[in-house]
Write a protein that holds these residues in place. Structure first.
Motif, PDB file in Angstrom:
ATOM      1  N   HIS A 106      29.134  55.191 -24.994  1.00  0.00           N
ATOM      2  CA  HIS A 106      29.813  56.452 -24.696  1.00  0.00           C
ATOM      3  C   HIS A 106      29.714  56.728 -23.209  1.00  0.00           C
ATOM      4  CE1 HIS A 106      31.520  60.226 -26.135  1.00  0.00           C
ATOM      5  NE2 HIS A 106      30.955  60.747 -25.062  1.00  0.00           N
ATOM      6  N   TYR A 107      30.817  57.136 -22.625  1.00  0.00           N
ATOM      7  CA  TYR A 107      30.816  57.478 -21.202  1.00  0.00           C
ATOM      8  C   TYR A 107      30.906  58.988 -21.041  1.00  0.00           C
ATOM      9  CZ  TYR A 107      31.749  57.584 -16.288  1.00  0.00           C
ATOM     10  OH  TYR A 107      31.654  57.850 -14.958  1.00  0.00           O
ATOM     11  N   GLY A 108      29.988  59.538 -20.244  1.00  0.00           N
ATOM     12  CA  GLY A 108      30.028  60.960 -19.974  1.00  0.00           C
ATOM     13  C   GLY A 108      29.409  61.763 -21.095  1.00  0.00           C
ATOM     14  N   PRO A 109      29.418  63.074 -20.962  1.00  0.00           N
ATOM     15  CA  PRO A 109      28.793  63.921 -21.976  1.00  0.00           C
ATOM     16  C   PRO A 109      29.635  63.983 -23.246  1.00  0.00           C
ATOM     17  CG  PRO A 109      29.843  65.275 -20.319  1.00  0.00           C
ATOM     18  CD  PRO A 109      30.006  63.850 -19.875  1.00  0.00           C
ATOM     19  N   ALA A 163      27.176  69.466 -16.705  1.00  0.00           N
ATOM     20  CA  ALA A 163      27.090  68.490 -17.795  1.00  0.00           C
ATOM     21  C   ALA A 163      27.757  67.178 -17.395  1.00  0.00           C
ATOM     22  CB  ALA A 163      27.743  69.054 -19.060  1.00  0.00           C
ATOM     23  N   GLN A 164      28.883  67.259 -16.678  1.00  0.00           N
ATOM     24  CA  GLN A 164      29.578  66.042 -16.261  1.00  0.00           C
ATOM     25  C   GLN A 164      28.686  65.188 -15.372  1.00  0.00           C
ATOM     26  OE1 GLN A 164      32.672  65.570 -17.660  1.00  0.00           O
ATOM     27  NE2 GLN A 164      32.188  67.519 -18.618  1.00  0.00           N
ATOM     28  N   PHE A 165      27.914  65.846 -14.483  1.00  0.00           N
ATOM     29  CA  PHE A 165      27.041  65.095 -13.586  1.00  0.00           C
ATOM     30  C   PHE A 165      25.803  64.616 -14.322  1.00  0.00           C
ATOM     31  CE2 PHE A 165      29.475  67.336 -10.329  1.00  0.00           C
ATOM     32  CZ  PHE A 165      29.744  66.278  -9.490  1.00  0.00           C
ATOM     33  N   ARG A 166      25.264  65.497 -15.152  1.00  0.00           N
ATOM     34  CA  ARG A 166      24.009  65.200 -15.822  1.00  0.00           C
ATOM     35  C   ARG A 166      24.153  63.990 -16.751  1.00  0.00           C
ATOM     36  NH1 ARG A 166      20.765  63.715 -18.548  1.00  0.00           N
ATOM     37  NH2 ARG A 166      18.951  64.629 -19.561  1.00  0.00           N
ATOM     38  N   PHE A 167      25.303  63.878 -17.406  1.00  0.00           N
ATOM     39  CA  PHE A 167      25.466  62.828 -18.411  1.00  0.00           C
ATOM     40  C   PHE A 167      26.465  61.770 -17.968  1.00  0.00           C
ATOM     41  CE2 PHE A 167      24.186  66.627 -20.790  1.00  0.00           C
ATOM     42  CZ  PHE A 167      23.019  66.147 -21.354  1.00  0.00           C
ATOM     43  N   ALA A 168      26.700  61.665 -16.640  1.00  0.00           N
ATOM     44  CA  ALA A 168      27.627  60.652 -16.155  1.00  0.00           C
ATOM     45  C   ALA A 168      27.040  59.269 -16.392  1.00  0.00           C
ATOM     46  CB  ALA A 168      27.899  60.870 -14.671  1.00  0.00           C
ATOM     47  N   GLY A 169      27.896  58.311 -16.659  1.00  0.00           N
ATOM     48  CA  GLY A 169      27.440  56.950 -16.878  1.00  0.00           C
ATOM     49  C   GLY A 169      27.527  56.556 -18.328  1.00  0.00           C
ATOM     50  N   ASP A 170      27.312  55.265 -18.562  1.00  0.00           N
ATOM     51  CA  ASP A 170      27.401  54.738 -19.920  1.00  0.00           C
ATOM     52  C   ASP A 170      26.117  55.002 -20.675  1.00  0.00           C
ATOM     53  OD1 ASP A 170      29.924  53.794 -19.671  1.00  0.00           O
ATOM     54  OD2 ASP A 170      29.310  51.817 -18.996  1.00  0.00           O
TER      55      ASP A 170
END
Ligand SMILES: [Zn+2]
Length: 99
Positions: free
Chosen positions: A31-34, A84-91
């Motif tokens: 999953h990518y992102g939040p 949230a977009q920054f906190r959970f960025a990435g795979d």
């Protein structure tokens, strides 16, 4: 044909294809992102935070209720959502149901 390279699933450590986005062994999903729940939760946290701060710093906005509170609430929601977009960025690999 690209070379078939294998990597280990971070959830069940079974070998899976590098390009796979779903583990065939444990059904974990890349999953990518939040996820929607996390975006919502962070947005609500931002809202609560900004309401709390406003209430503390400008209590006159709440009695009587001022229309200024509405754009503030929206700003809090937006700030939380962006956070949230920054906190959970990435795979990430998400398990279908946590235990
Ligand atoms: Zn797996």
């Amino acid at each position: 044909m690209p070379q078939r390279s294998l990597s280990a699933c971070p959830c069940c450590h079974q070998p899976i294809q590098n390009t796979a986005s779903l583990c065939p062994h444990c059904q974990a999903e890349k999953h990518y992102g939040p996820v929607r729940r996390e975006s919502l939760l962070c947005a609500l946290c931002g809202l609560a935070l900004i309401l709390g701060l406003t209430r503390l710093l400008f209590p006159q906005l709440f009695a009587p209720f001022s229309l200024w509170v509405i754009p503030l609430m929206l700003a809090g929601l937006a700030a939380g959502f962006i956070f949230a977009q920054f906190r959970f960025a990435g795979d990430r690999w998400l398990r279908p149901n946590k235990r």
